[in-house]
Enzyme design. Structure first.
Site, PDB file in Angstrom:
ATOM      1  CB  CYS A 187     -44.166  60.001 -68.271  1.00 61.13           C
ATOM      2  SG  CYS A 187     -45.478  61.240 -68.344  1.00 61.13           S
ATOM      3  CG  HIS A 322     -41.980  57.882 -62.938  1.00 61.84           C
ATOM      4  ND1 HIS A 322     -41.545  58.478 -64.106  1.00 61.84           N
ATOM      5  CD2 HIS A 322     -43.323  58.125 -62.873  1.00 61.84           C
ATOM      6  CE1 HIS A 322     -42.572  59.045 -64.721  1.00 61.84           C
ATOM      7  NE2 HIS A 322     -43.661  58.847 -63.995  1.00 61.84           N
ATOM      8  CG  HIS A 362     -43.301  64.440 -65.105  1.00 62.00           C
ATOM      9  ND1 HIS A 362     -42.381  63.689 -65.808  1.00 62.00           N
ATOM     10  CD2 HIS A 362     -44.450  63.695 -65.066  1.00 62.00           C
ATOM     11  CE1 HIS A 362     -42.942  62.555 -66.173  1.00 62.00           C
ATOM     12  NE2 HIS A 362     -44.189  62.534 -65.732  1.00 62.00           N
TER      13      HIS A 362
END
Length: 442
Positions: A187, A322, A362
């Site tokens: 990620c 994040h 996400h």
């Protein structure tokens, strides 16, 4: 050699829209880009039979079905019949988004996808595009066919699944003859791509680059895997920083940024959007999927970005976190941000913080690329987006959370942020921080 690096072009496709303007506008307007899995066209065929592994209550961040450019003539150039056979969805998405970024940067010839070579030397034009997973669809489908039917493998199977093939296809399509580079750091991929491009330009190895990441991994297999790992929320709501957060919502998307040395941008009279001044990275060396509870790795990445930019913690005005809506991750990041950026800060200089994932989910490898674009837009437009679904803010030891200014309910407008940080962290303990500066002239 250490050159200044500026941002001159942006492009993205997200669950909020098929362009930068649509995505950014919808984010500021509190639009929710998440979709109930039961509303997907292929739900009955691909998901309903697997309800034990994939509950019907989950949501996903699906990009618009038709993400191609509105100009049909441009589409024919971007997606030839050969491209349709040879490329997978994450590669096509990268091609589409790169076109928008290059067009936004004023680099393309009119009504074409070719770059105006009077503006730049293509031998020094780098292409840095990553992906967290690549094409899980092609791997899954080809494996089934090979196992069950003993069918011949598509000769383009391998080029369709390699994560570096987004960069490869983009460099071929737009004739970018500088370095071709691809990272896959889960990620954190998007941030690493942008940060690496920053260093290549800063050190004089390239004059100009397109950098970002593409991800189209919405698939029963990936969803089942993340659910089994207890990463995904089964209640369908992404709640970054909230006391009721219970996991992330899986999304897809792509973000591309055109970056160049300040001298190169000024020479071609480019419209400069922002400046990238710092890049920090570190490893937790802790656990394959979880950060250390104190957020020490994230803190070190933030501190490295500050050191590179030669800035003080109090110079940072906004953090695009994040914050994926997981119990441990959000808290660890808040501790890292508080520890790295609050010391010495007066009450008259609030530290604003928010997460885009309440609205888009996400995006895995593409998260940092898209969120960096939103961070840049925050500086450019003087509008810091709020966190969707943040009702009750988490608590931290020593009431540190009370000292962070969580943006809730609506965007902050008129605060005139000058420096903004974008964090992205990944499985395996990867931590990255990019530090952007508002462009106010050279």
């Amino acid at each position: 050699m250490s050159r200044r690096v500026v941002i001159t072009g942006l492009g993205c496709v997200t669950p909020l829209g098929r362009s930068l303007s649509e995505s950014w506008g919808n984010l500021l307007s509190s639009k929710n880009g998440l979709t109930p899995i039961t509303s997907l066209p292929n739900y009955n065929e691909d998901y309903k039979l697997r309800e034990k592994s994939i509950p019907s209550t989950i949501t996903v961040g699906k990009i618009p079905e038709n993400f191609q450019n509105e100009n049909s003539a441009i589409n024919k150039l971007l997606f030839t019949s050969q491209d349709e056979r040879r490329t997978s969805s994450f590669i096509k998405l990268a091609l589409r988004t790169t076109y928008e970024a290059l067009h936004n940067a004023g680099l393309l010839n009119p009504n074409d996808i070719t770059i105006n070579t009077s503006l730049c030397n293509l031998d020094h034009f780098g292409c840095l595009i990553g992906s967290g997973i690549g094409s899980i669809q092609d791997i899954y489908q080809t494996s089934l066919q090979f196992h069950n039917d003993n069918k011949r493998i598509n000769p383009y199977f391998v080029p369709k699944i390699l994560t570096n093939m987004a960069a490869g296809n983009v460099s071929i399509k737009f004739n970018l003859r500088g370095l071709s580079h691809s990272v896959s750091t889960a990620c954190a991929t998007g941030n690493n791509s942008i940060g690496d491009a920053f260093n290549f330009i800063r050190l004089g190895m390239q004059d100009i680059c397109v950098a970002g990441a593409s991800e189209t991994s919405l698939h029963p297999l990936s969803l089942a895997g993340f659910i089994r790992a207890k990463s995904i929320t089964t209640n369908g709501i992404s709640r970054p920083f909230d006391t009721q957060r219970s996991g992330f919502v899986l999304g897809e998307g792509c973000g591309m940024i055109v970056m160049e040395s300040l001298e190169h941008a000024q020479k071609r009279n480019a419209n400069i959007i922002s400046e990238l001044v710092g890049y920090g990275l570190s490893s937790d060396a802790c656990h394959i999927t979880s950060p250390p509870a104190d957020g020490n790795g994230a803190k070190r990445a933030i501190e490295m970005a500050l050191k590179m930019a030669r800035l003080e913690p109090t110079d940072v005005d906004y953090v695009n976190a994040h914050a994926t809506s997981t119990l441990l991750g959000d808290k660890a990041e808040c501790l890292a941000v508080a520890s790295a950026l609050l010391p010495g800060r007066s009450k008259s200089k609030p530290l604003y913080i928010s997460s885009n994932k309440g609205a888009i989910g996400h995006l895995l490898g593409a998260a940092g690329a898209v969120e960096s674009i939103f961070t840049i837009c925050s500086l450019k437009d003087d509008k810091m987006p709020h966190t969707l679904n943040l009702d009750n803010v988490l608590t931290l030891e020593n009431n540190e959370a009370d000292k962070l200014h969580f943006i809730r309910d609506k965007p902050i407008v008129g605060a005139n942020p000058k420096y903004a940080l974008c964090n992205s962290f990944g499985f395996g303990g990867v931590n990255t921080s990019l530090l952007f500066k508002k462009w106010e002239g050279s």
